[in-house]
Structure formats: structure tokens, C-alpha cells
Scaffold this motif. Structure first.
Motif, mmCIF file in Angstrom:
data_model
loop_
_atom_site.group_PDB
_atom_site.id
_atom_site.type_symbol
_atom_site.label_atom_id
_atom_site.label_comp_id
_atom_site.label_asym_id
_atom_site.label_seq_id
_atom_site.Cartn_x
_atom_site.Cartn_y
_atom_site.Cartn_z
ATOM 1 N N LEU A 535 0.837 -1.208 0.000
ATOM 2 C CA LEU A 535 0.000 0.000 0.000
ATOM 3 C C LEU A 535 0.865 1.248 0.000
ATOM 4 C CD1 LEU A 535 -2.806 -0.973 2.546
ATOM 5 C CD2 LEU A 535 -2.793 -1.227 0.069
ATOM 6 N N ARG A 536 1.985 1.163 0.672
ATOM 7 C CA ARG A 536 2.890 2.312 0.742
ATOM 8 C C ARG A 536 3.608 2.537 -0.591
ATOM 9 N NH1 ARG A 536 5.362 0.587 4.726
ATOM 10 N NH2 ARG A 536 7.406 0.027 3.908
ATOM 11 N N LYS A 537 4.021 1.446 -1.227
ATOM 12 C CA LYS A 537 4.787 1.540 -2.472
ATOM 13 C C LYS A 537 3.903 1.526 -3.721
ATOM 14 C CE LYS A 537 8.959 1.666 -0.770
ATOM 15 N NZ LYS A 537 9.818 2.844 -0.964
ATOM 16 N N MET A 538 2.591 1.336 -3.534
ATOM 17 C CA MET A 538 1.606 1.402 -4.627
ATOM 18 C C MET A 538 1.736 0.264 -5.642
ATOM 19 S SD MET A 538 -0.292 4.090 -4.019
ATOM 20 C CE MET A 538 -0.987 4.753 -5.500
ATOM 21 N N THR A 539 2.312 -0.849 -5.237
ATOM 22 C CA THR A 539 2.365 -2.007 -6.133
ATOM 23 C C THR A 539 1.050 -2.791 -5.976
ATOM 24 O OG1 THR A 539 3.507 -3.257 -4.405
ATOM 25 C CG2 THR A 539 4.876 -2.189 -6.070
ATOM 26 N N LEU A 540 -0.033 -2.180 -6.397
ATOM 27 C CA LEU A 540 -1.372 -2.668 -6.050
ATOM 28 C C LEU A 540 -1.780 -3.888 -6.868
ATOM 29 C CD1 LEU A 540 -3.069 0.839 -5.765
ATOM 30 C CD2 LEU A 540 -2.036 -0.549 -3.967
ATOM 31 N N ARG A 541 -1.464 -3.878 -8.167
ATOM 32 C CA ARG A 541 -1.842 -5.041 -8.994
ATOM 33 C C ARG A 541 -1.105 -6.290 -8.519
ATOM 34 N NH1 ARG A 541 -0.268 -3.854 -14.713
ATOM 35 N NH2 ARG A 541 1.419 -2.746 -13.663
ATOM 36 N N ALA A 542 0.178 -6.147 -8.273
ATOM 37 C CA ALA A 542 0.969 -7.290 -7.794
ATOM 38 C C ALA A 542 0.492 -7.735 -6.410
ATOM 39 C CB ALA A 542 2.447 -6.922 -7.745
#
Length: 917
Positions: A535-542
């Protein structure tokens, strides 16, 4: 925090919290002790001291202090929060959630507690609670991006992608026009791609495509953007635009199979009922010719047509595809073409083609129809392919002939010995297969794959000690067990567990199977840190993909095998409890109550002492390692985890093996319900537990998965034979169960009034040509009517080994399989208790499987004078019998030095040993 303390002590309390966060535990303990000297009952200080002790591996003291602190101050949210953290560290997530909720009752707007609670809810998949907690966090802190993203993901995971997309849109409205800044471009790009995927998922591809067109400039990952765009265009029926997009993707990566599939769909050339229509085949053939002209270096453009072409077109295409790979000497050619053997007729075409190429190379040194001379190695790889081809079709004699020809041609190619070992394994000579694999390993001691292949063959041959010595060559400091466990080397643990199970060592087998289960528990635990990181790094799809992967983690084959192995161990323990344990228990119960208490107390003391000694040794090793590191002598000491139960003796001393088995069966039923073995095990387990309705449920599920399987028939007959032997129902519960069974009878193929003997006879009539089905029918006949034993044995012995027609998938392969014949032999020995019939069957199968060591075939290593007995060194004690121990000595000596140059150990086998192979 630090409520009720004077200023000085309040500052000390803040120091405790800071010391905990920065891992300065000794400093924190000192501050806590200072406060507790003046205020010995201060609950929050006691709790924080307990939390620090927990981090120092003093769990018993930690729990005692935290509980005491909570008793002293039940209305402190800090005490409840700390108690939750303690439970969380021990993976007791449900208890931790209870503690957090109690803390929130006292301080409902505490951001840290809410954040910790949300992480646990995501971990436990309490999705409704996850949405609620994330909404509270967003309400309290709407200016933090992570709270918006967390609320979005919570809705998505809760199967509400439309609401998730709306939350993201609301967040975008809060952003400035020139957003994002340079350092957040990638994170913002990932958020936009995630939003597009959400719109697509909620069934609004047109809106998703509009979003693509609007935000394309801000999306950094152009390949992912094009892939998403092509998929959306295809869904909207805009085939021409989708086709152009897929063409641009193919230009960038012409070996991506998904792009070819999408390109076919754009042209309306998708599969129909699992295969292509004749019209589509012609169109596809033209399409891939043009694609191959565009991308002549693309392997996929040549390989894909082999799946849909037939007859002469297929022969020409596979000829063009295989020739350059044979010339280059690509060992994986057979693995590449292996899926084609599932297509009727293609295996025969491949066989005829390769035989023709082999003949042409032997006569003229060139391919058929070509005047160019090929390298001599080309013939080697044709023989290599044919050996694997005949092995797959069950023609082991021919396969061994081809691989021997290849070895005579070039005796220094390691792959040849590995394949020969694999052929011998399939033919039934596991000992010779292990010896060949060991020979291949000795030819290149620096190759870890070959070493692993050798270990696997040794374990299949039940050579566990030798396998351990071989595996240790590639582990750190020669610490085989701990190192392989730390690396989560599950194939080794499963293979060794199965070997121990075959040898009757249930403790060791169970230890290996449960180690695999522990790895999966660790994998599930490993996702915890990603709930906040992604959530912090925005790697949402992964992140979402990872969570979906975690949800089906227990459906993967390695876990299935481990769970099945563990259940079988527990069933065997229930059927045959360890003799020593039974005798000890009988003697123990005959003692007076006072004596039993003394013995139990003594055992507890001994166990506690042994555990303490092991912990002290581990601490000494760790301290020595730290001291060595400080003094600059890294590697001189290595702390090792002490295994208190290396042989799994404690694991088999379970009070209720069936209860332990039920835990793993539940996971299999939840995640592997499509697998027949799950329901077979459910049947066996519930039969032993006398759970009649659960046993009935297992039979119904078996019939749903495969009504024609012989094991399902066995379970069906055994179940109704058991039900029919029960006394008439008396209690209301018994009558209810009986009524349910009577209602279900017709749907299970056992109508009212039809004897089980007739059901068994009709099953035999339907499957007269199958050995395994005849054996099942014979076994059930013997179960129902023991006086018909001779008739049952005759049913088995009258089985005919039918040959699959040439047009079939395997084209001429033997229908009888070695493992099935072994099962029939064991059935005659153990169930029918007829050594004469078993001996006749052994002789019959020894002729059919001449390489089988089980049946002592004339060509197996079990018979002195055979070729394989010489390979295994049973007669001349040649190089093959020596190479393993010599190699172990060489590498063991080298391993003691830290700088081992494995590349320098590329030792070729002597010419003498190669001739023996």
C-alpha cells in the motif's frame, strides 16, 4: 501512554517505547526496571517490559508480565495493545484481534491500533471488518494517501470493484493538476493501471478504455498499458484496433504466447470445443506462415502451429521445426514436443519422422532430401530423442537400445546417462537408475541440477543414507538437514518422506511431510509484511495477485502430496500403533496411581532438562558465532538449530492419530476438492471414525469426480457392506441416518433389493478389459463371499494384456502398467493370502517386465549376470560402485575450506566406467 506517572517516570516510559521501536532492548529493560522500583504495579510499564522480553526470546516471562500488567490496569488501551502484539508475534491472530478490539473500546480513534487491526484483518481475510477499519482510518486521516489506497483495496478484496474504483476517483479529485511530482511518477502510474483493471473487472470496459486514453501520458509501464488496451478493445468488439495493438506487442516480443493467442482472437480464430474447425486450421496456417516471415527468429511462430496442424501438414511443420534444433543439439527438444503426444496420431508421425532422419544420417550423414552434411553429433541427438520417445510409449527395450547407441557414439555427454537412468526407473529397476544418475553426477561435480537428480533417484530406490551424503555436497558447511529445511527444499523432503514411508519408518516420514506443511505455513505468514509495504509503495496489482495466490496456496501439488503423506502415516499409526508404545502403556496403566504420577513427573523433568540443554547449546553456538564475527573470523563458527527429535519419535506418540489426520484432510477438502485422492482419504478416515454420514458424503463426492475408477468401486461396496452389517436402528438418530442412506442408495448405483454381488458383477462386466478394474471386482467378491476365493483369483489371472490401437494416444503401448501389476501381486499376498497365486503372478510379470527388480526380471539388477547387475557393480565392483564414496570424500575435504572452487571439480568419468554403462 505512561498514565498515572510523574514527569520523570513518564519520560522514562517514552524511552521504553523508543527503545522497543529501535530494538535497544537492554536500554528499555533498564528504564522499565527503574519505573517498577518506584511503581511496582504500574500495568503499562509491566506490559512494555514483557513486550521487550518477548523480543529477547523470554516468552514465558513476557506472557506472565503482560498478563499481570493487564490485571493491574484493565482500562489501559496500551496494555491491551501490547497483549495483542504478543499474540501477533506467536501467530495467534484471532486472539490478537480480540485484544485490539478491546483496546479500541477504550480508545476508539487510536491510529496505531486501527492500523495494526487492519493488517490482521487482511491477513485473516476478515474482509468486512477490513473495509470497516480502513474506512475509520480514512475518516480520521483523510490527508494520507495510504488511507485512500487501503480503503480502495479493502473494497476490491471484498468483491466490490465498482466501489473501489469510485474511491480512487474521489482520491484523484483531491490531487493537484500538476500531480505527480517526478519522484512519484511510478507510484502514480501503478495506481492508474490498478484503476483501469478495476473498471475492467466491474464490467465497464468502455469506461476503462476512456481512462487509458486520458491517462496514457502519465502511465510509465507502456507494455502493461498496451496489453490492457488490447484486451479492452477486444472485449468491446473493436477487433481491427485490437489487432493493430497486438501486432505492435508482437514486434516488441515475438516469443510471447499470450500475444499470439490475443492476435488469433482478434481474427476470430479461437478454439471451438477444445479444437479448431477445418476452416480455422487453414486460416491459422496462412496466418502463422506470414508471422514466421515477419519474425523468422521467433520460436513461438514455428512451435504454435504444431498444436493445430494434422497429418502431412503437421509432419512437414515438425520436420522444419526439429531439424535446426537437432543440428544445434538442444536436449530439451523432446520436452518441448511432449504435449503433442496427447494428440491422437501425432506420436506415430514423430516416430516415423525420427526413424527416417536416423536412417538418412547413418547412410549419408545428412537429413532426408538434403545434400548438406550434418555434424556427427546430430545423429546423437536423434537417438537421444528416440530413446525418450520409446520410453514414453512403454517400449523400454527399444529405448535402452537407442540410448546405448547414443552413449557408444559419444560417451562423454552427461544427459545420456540421466535419460538412461530415467528409462530404467520407468522399466522398474530403481537401483540401476540410481547408479546411472550417480555416474552422471560424477562426470560433473559442479552441477547442482545433476546432483539433485541423482539424489532423487537414490531416494526412489530407498537409498536414503547415500542420498543424504550426496545432497550434503551442495549445502552450507555440510549441514544437510537444517540447510535444506531453511531453503524449503520440498522436493527432497517429499521424496525422502515417501521413501521412509515405504520402509515403514513412520516417524521420519511424518517429520518430512510436516516440514513441507510448515513451509506453507511460513509462506502464508510471509504475506503479513506486504499488507503495509504494498500500500505504501503502490504495487497494487501485484499485491492483489499475491493475495489471490495466497488464497489458493494449499491447492498446489507439493502441499497435496505432503498432506496426503501425513494422513496416510496417521492412518497407519491408528491401524498399527507402535509396539513399544502399546507395551509401555499397558505396563504403565497396571501401576498404582501414585507410581504413575511419579513416573510422569520424572518424564516431564527429563524433557525439560533436555530442552534446556539444547537451548543452552544453541545460545553458546550463537555467542561463539557473534564473537567470531567481531574478531573478524567469520565462518569459523556456525550456529545450528538443535533438533530435539531427529527421528520423529515424538510425532508418532500421538494420542489420537485420526484427529491429527482430520486437520490435514480439512485443508485438502477445502482446496483440492477436485482431486479424487482427497475423497478416498476422507472415506478411509471416516470409516475408521465410524462417521457414517461423512463416509457417505465421501462416496458421493468420489462418484462425482470419477464414477468409473476402481478405487471408487471398492469404497462403494465396502460402505454398503458395512451399512448392511449394522444392527437395526433403535434410537431416533440411528433411524435418521438409516433413512438418509436408504434415500441415497439408488443415486449411488445400489438400488433397493439389489444384492451387492450383482452390483459387483455388473461393474466387472463393464470393465472386463481392464486389469485394475478386474482386480477391484475380485477383491470385493472375496470380501462379500470369502468362500469364492478361487473364483476371485481366477478373475485376476484371466486378465488379458490388451494393446492400445496404433491410432491411440500411446499407439501400441502396453495397457498393463508396472505399478498396477505390483499392486495386484501385493493384493494376492496380503488380502487373499495365497502365496501360490502370488508366485504365479510374479513369474508372469517377470516375463512382461524383464527390467523390474520387484519381479526379479532377467534383465534387472536383482539378477546376477544381467547387464544391469554389472552396472550396479554387483559382480565386478567396478568404478560405478566406487565413484560415489570417492566423490563424497573429495568434496567433504574441500568443504572444510571456505573457498571451494566447484568449477574446478569438473571431473570426467574414466573411460572404463563409460564402457560399463
Amino acid at each position: 501512554m505512561g498514565a498515572g506517572l510523574p514527569a520523570k517516570e513518564s519520560n522514562l516510559f517514552k524511552l521504553i517505547v523508543k527503545s522497543y521501536e529501535t530494538k535497544q532492548y537492554k536500554k528499555g529493560l533498564k528504564a522499565a526496571d527503574s519505573i517498577l522500583k518506584k511503581f511496582p504495579t504500574h500495568g503499562e510499564t509491566m506490559s512494555m517490559k514483557g513486550l521487550i522480553l518477548n523480543c529477547m526470546d523470554r516468552k514465558a516471562e513476557a506472557y506472565e508480565l503482560v498478563r499481570q500488567g493487564l490485571k493491574n490496569d484493565l482500562k489501559s488501551h496500551v496494555c491491551w495493545h501490547v497483549y495483542g502484539l504478543l499474540y501477533r508475534s506467536d501467530r495467534e491472530y484471532k486472539e490478537a484481534i480480540k485484544c485490539y478490539r478491546n483496546a479500541l473500546r477504550i480508545d476508539p480513534e487510536n491510529i496505531e491500533i486501527l492500523r495494526d487491526l487492519s493488517l490482521l484483518q487482511a491477513q485473516m481475510r476478515d474482509l468486512a471488518g477490513f473495509v470497516e477499519t480502513r474506512q475509520k482510518l480514512l475518516t480520521l486521516k483523510p490527508n494520507q494517501r495510504m488511507n485512500w489506497i487501503g480503503f480502495t483495496v479493502a473494497h476490491h478484496l471484498n468483491s466490490n470493484p465498482r466501489q473501489a474504483a469510485e474511491v480512487l476517483e474521489a482520491y484523484e479529485k483531491t490531487l493537484e493538476e500538476d500531480y505527480p511530482p517526478e519522484n512519484e511518477r511510478y507510484e502514480h502510474s501503478e495506481m492508474l493501471l490498478y484503476k483501469i483493471s478495476l473498471l475492467d473487472e466491474c464490467g465497464d470496459p468502455e469506461r476503462a478504455l476512456d481512462e487509458v486514453n486520458k491517462k496514457a501520458a502519465k502511465i510509465v509501464d507502456k507494455i502493461a498499458l498496451k496489453e490492457q488496451c488490447a484486451s479492452l478493445l477486444l472485449k468491446l468488439g473493436r477487433s481491427e484496433e485490437a489487432e493493430a495493438t497486438y501486432q505492435s506487442l508482437l514486434a516488441a516480443n515475438p516469443d510471447n504466447y499470450r500475444y499470439y493467442e490475443g492476435f488469433q482472437n482478434c481474427l476470430g480464430l479461437s478454439l471451438e470445443s477444445g479444437k479448431h474447425s477445418p476452416e480455422n486450421v487453414n486460416k491459422l496456417s496462412s496466418l502463422y506462415k506470414s508471422l514466421y516471415e515477419q519474425y523468422p527468429w521467433s520460436s513461438a511462430a514455428k512451435r504454435i502451429p504444431l498444436d493445430f496442424l494434422e497429418d502431412d501438414d503437421f509432419r512437414n511443420a515438425v520436420d522444419i521445426y526439429a531439424r535446426p534444433l537437432l543440428s544445434k543439439g538442444v536436449p530439451s527438444l523432446f520436452s518441448d514436443l511432449r504435449p503433442l503426444y496427447d494428440h491422437p496420431g501425432k506420436a506415430d508421425i514423430l516416430e516415423n519422422l525420427m526413424i527416417e532422419i536416423e536412417s538418412s544420417l547413418e547412410k549419408s550423414g545428412s537429413f532426408p532430401g538434403s545434400s548438406l552434411k550434418e555434424s556427427p553429433s546430430t545423429l546423437l541427438w536423434v537417438l537421444f530423442f528416440l530413446a525418450q520417445h520409446y520410453d514414453l510409449r512403454g517400449k523400454h527395450d527399444i529405448a535402452l537400445g537407442k540410448i546405448d547407441d547414443a552413449i557408444s557414439h559419444t560417451p562423454t555427454v552427461i544427459d545420456l546417462y540421466l535419460v538412461k537412468g530415467r528409462i530404467l526407473k520407468h522399466a522398474g529397476d530403481l537401483t540401476a537408475a540410481a547408479t546411472l544418475a550417480d555416474e552422471a553426477r560424477s562426470m560433473d561435480l559442479a552441477d547442482r541440477y545433476i546432483n539433485s537428480e541423482c539424489v532423487k533417484r537414490m531416494l526412489q530406490a530407498d537409498q536414503v543414507e547415500m542420498a543424504e551424503k550426496t545432497a550434503v555436497l551442495f549445502t552450507k558447511d555440510g549441514d544437510q538437514h537444517n540447510n535444506l529445511y531453511d531453503m524449503q527444499c520440498m522436493w527432497y523432503e517429499l521424496a525422502s518422506g515417501e521413501s521412509y514411508f515405504r520402509q515403514g519408518s513412520l516417524g521420519r516420514a511424518l517429520k518430512k511431510f510436516l516440514a513441507v506443511e510448515k513451509h506453507y505455513a511460513d509462506m502464508k505468514e510471509d504475506q503479513f509484511d506486504f499488507h503495509s509495504y504494498c500500500l505504501r509503495k503502490m504495487t497494487l496489482r501485484a499485491y492483489v495477485q499475491m493475495l489471490k495466490f495466497q488464497d489458493r496456496l494449499h491447492s498446489f501439488p507439493f502441499f497435496q502430496k505432503a498432506a496426503v503423506g501425513a494422513i496416510r502415516c496417521y492412518l497407519k499409526l491408528y491401524d498399527s500403533p507402535p509396539k513399544v508404545a502399546v507395551e509401555e502403556e499397558a505396563g504403565f496403566m497396571s501401576l498404582p496411581s501414585s507410581e504413575r504420577k511419579k513416573i510422569r513427573a520424572k518424564q516431564r523433568k527429563l524433557e525439560a532438562r533436555a530442552k534446556k540443554e539444547a537451548e543452552e547449546k544453541a545460545k553458546e553456538g550463537e555467542a561463539a558465532n557473534v564473537a567470531a564475527t567481531k574478531s573478524g573470523k567469520r565462518g569459523s563458527q556456525h550456529s545450528k538449530v538443535v533438533d530435539l527429535d531427529p527421528d520423529g519419535e515424538k510425532l508418532i506418540q500421538v494420542e489420537d492419530p485420526l484427529a491429527e489426520a482430520t486437520k490435514y484432510l480439512g485443508l485438502l477438502q477445502a482446496h483440492s476438492g477436485q482431486c479424487l485422492e482427497t475423497h478416498l482419504l476422507a472415506f478411509e478416515l471416516n470409516m475408521r471414525k465410524a462417521k457414517i454420514l461423512l463416509t457417505l458424503q465421501a462416496v458421493k463426492r468420489q462418484l462425482r469426480v470419477d464414477p468409473n475408477d476402481q478405487e471408487v468401486h471398492r469404497c462403494l461396496i465396502r460402505f454398503f457392506n458395512m451399512v448392511d452389517s449394522l444392527p437395526p436402528p433403535e434410537t431416533p438418530a440411528e433411524k435418521l441416518v438409516h433413512g438418509v442412506i436408504e434415500i441415497e442408495r439408488p443415486s449411488l448405483g445400489v438400488p433397493h433389493g439389489k444384492p451387492l454381488l450383482e452390483v459387483n458383477e455388473s461393474f466387472l462386466d463393464r470393465h472386463r478389459d481392464s486389469l485394475v478394474h478386474r482386480a477391484a471386482a475380485a477383491e470385493m467378491l472375496f470380501l462379500l463371499s470369502p468362500e469364492k476365493k478361487a473364483e476371485a483369483i481366477t478373475i485376476i489371472e484371466n486378465s488379458v494384456n490388451n494393446i492400445t490401437p496404433r491410432g491411440g494416444v500411446l499407439g501400441g503401448a502396453r495397457e498393463w502398467k508396472l505399478k498396477n501389476c505390483i499392486a495386484v501381486h501385493k493384493l494376492l499376498e496380503t488380502t487373499f493370502h495365497d502365496p501360490v497365486a502370488a508366485s504365479r503372478w510374479r513369474l508372469h510379470c517377470a516375463d512382461m517386465f524383464p527390467f523390474s527388480t520387484y519381479f526379479k526380471g532377467v534383465k534387472s539388477s536383482a539378477v546376477l549376470g544381467s547387464v544391469n547387475s554389472k552396472i550396479c557393480g554387483n559382480e565386478d565392483n567396478g568404478h560405478l560402485g566406487k565413484s560415489h564414496n570417492e566423490t563424497v570424500d573429495v568434496l567433504s575435504n574441500s568443504v572444510n575450506g571456505n573457498a571451494i572452487d566447484l568449477k574446478g571439480l569438473n571431473i570426467s568419468a574414466p573411460e572404463e566406467s563409460l564402457q560399463t554403462c
